[in-house]
Design a protein around this motif. Structure first.
Motif, PDB file in Angstrom:
ATOM      1  N   TRP A  20       0.879  -1.260  -0.091  1.00  0.00           N
ATOM      2  CA  TRP A  20       0.034  -0.203   0.286  1.00  0.00           C
ATOM      3  C   TRP A  20       0.892   1.163   0.081  1.00  0.00           C
ATOM      4  O   TRP A  20       0.525   2.228  -0.878  1.00  0.00           O
ATOM      5  CB  TRP A  20      -0.945   0.101   1.096  1.00  0.00           C
ATOM      6  CG  TRP A  20      -2.280  -0.908   0.827  1.00  0.00           C
ATOM      7  CD1 TRP A  20      -2.383  -1.903   1.087  1.00  0.00           C
ATOM      8  CD2 TRP A  20      -3.193  -0.391   0.164  1.00  0.00           C
ATOM      9  NE1 TRP A  20      -3.607  -2.332   0.582  1.00  0.00           N
ATOM     10  CE2 TRP A  20      -4.306  -1.456   0.048  1.00  0.00           C
ATOM     11  CE3 TRP A  20      -3.539   0.866  -0.522  1.00  0.00           C
ATOM     12  CZ2 TRP A  20      -5.354  -1.252  -0.741  1.00  0.00           C
ATOM     13  CZ3 TRP A  20      -4.488   1.055  -1.366  1.00  0.00           C
ATOM     14  CH2 TRP A  20      -5.494  -0.094  -1.460  1.00  0.00           C
ATOM     15  N   PHE A  23       2.181   1.726  -3.554  1.00  0.00           N
ATOM     16  CA  PHE A  23       1.131   2.126  -4.407  1.00  0.00           C
ATOM     17  C   PHE A  23       0.711   3.492  -4.332  1.00  0.00           C
ATOM     18  O   PHE A  23       0.763   4.132  -5.126  1.00  0.00           O
ATOM     19  CB  PHE A  23       0.026   1.195  -4.339  1.00  0.00           C
ATOM     20  CG  PHE A  23      -1.204   1.596  -4.843  1.00  0.00           C
ATOM     21  CD1 PHE A  23      -1.430   1.484  -6.380  1.00  0.00           C
ATOM     22  CD2 PHE A  23      -2.118   2.386  -4.275  1.00  0.00           C
ATOM     23  CE1 PHE A  23      -2.414   1.770  -7.100  1.00  0.00           C
ATOM     24  CE2 PHE A  23      -3.427   2.922  -5.218  1.00  0.00           C
ATOM     25  CZ  PHE A  23      -3.237   2.620  -6.471  1.00  0.00           C
ATOM     26  N   HIS A  45      -8.633   1.198  -5.846  1.00  0.00           N
ATOM     27  CA  HIS A  45      -7.422   0.189  -6.016  1.00  0.00           C
ATOM     28  C   HIS A  45      -8.033  -1.219  -5.074  1.00  0.00           C
ATOM     29  O   HIS A  45      -8.172  -0.601  -3.869  1.00  0.00           O
ATOM     30  CB  HIS A  45      -6.084   0.538  -5.632  1.00  0.00           C
ATOM     31  CG  HIS A  45      -5.108  -0.425  -5.629  1.00  0.00           C
ATOM     32  ND1 HIS A  45      -4.580  -1.079  -6.930  1.00  0.00           N
ATOM     33  CD2 HIS A  45      -4.263  -0.901  -4.842  1.00  0.00           C
ATOM     34  CE1 HIS A  45      -3.751  -1.911  -6.458  1.00  0.00           C
ATOM     35  NE2 HIS A  45      -3.394  -1.921  -5.160  1.00  0.00           N
ATOM     36  N   LYS A  46      -8.081  -2.390  -5.766  1.00  0.00           N
ATOM     37  CA  LYS A  46      -8.239  -3.301  -4.652  1.00  0.00           C
ATOM     38  C   LYS A  46      -9.563  -3.094  -4.078  1.00  0.00           C
ATOM     39  O   LYS A  46      -9.576  -3.307  -2.749  1.00  0.00           O
ATOM     40  CB  LYS A  46      -7.240  -3.829  -3.689  1.00  0.00           C
ATOM     41  CG  LYS A  46      -6.082  -4.339  -4.440  1.00  0.00           C
ATOM     42  CD  LYS A  46      -5.206  -5.037  -3.541  1.00  0.00           C
ATOM     43  CE  LYS A  46      -4.090  -5.822  -4.313  1.00  0.00           C
ATOM     44  NZ  LYS A  46      -3.076  -6.657  -3.423  1.00  0.00           N
TER      45      LYS A  46
END
Length: 137
Positions: A20, A23, A45-46
């Motif tokens: 994370w 990212f 994201h995700k």
């Protein structure tokens, strides 16, 4: 980009935190260069939402899912940036942010506690942090 990200990983397993962090740093590097101060950006994201901005020299990211969608996160990030500016007395430089880091963390704890939104009223947050003993700041 030489900015300090604010970091708090509520409910994120330790093994995912590096992913994370990487990212979010890449997201900021790709999108925040040249951004106006406090201009909001949104990503996902995700299966989670991310709202992020630059506040002076500091990158601020707020991540949530379910009821914490991009609209709720925009409200949270506004309260966070307002509180940080109040603590610093102005839009923070990286140095000023680090100098006031303890008090900023106390503010963040009043806004988000254990991953749950607690307070969004700036005046109430100001009153609550004044009640904290100086040793905690």
């Amino acid at each position: 980009m030489s900015s300090s990200p604010m970091r708090s990983f509520h409910g994120v397993p330790a093994e995912e935190r590096l992913h994370w962090r990487s990212f979010l740093v890449k997201l900021g590097t790709d999108n925040l260069k040249g951004a106006k101060n406090e201009e909001l950006f949104v990503a996902s994201h995700k299966s989670v939402y991310i709202v992020y901005t630059m506040l002076g020299d500091v990158c601020v990211y707020v991540v949530g899912k379910d009821e914490y969608d991009e609209l709720a996160l925009a409200e949270v990030i506004f309260v966070i940036t307002s509180s940080v500016k109040d603590v610093c007395g102005k839009t923070p430089t990286e140095r000023l942010f680090l100098d006031k880091y303890g008090k900023i963390c106390v503010c963040l704890d009043e806004i988000v506690w254990k991953g749950m939104l607690e307070n969004t009223e700036k005046d109430r947050i100001r009153r609550l942090i004044r009640l904290k003993p100086p040793t905690e700041v």
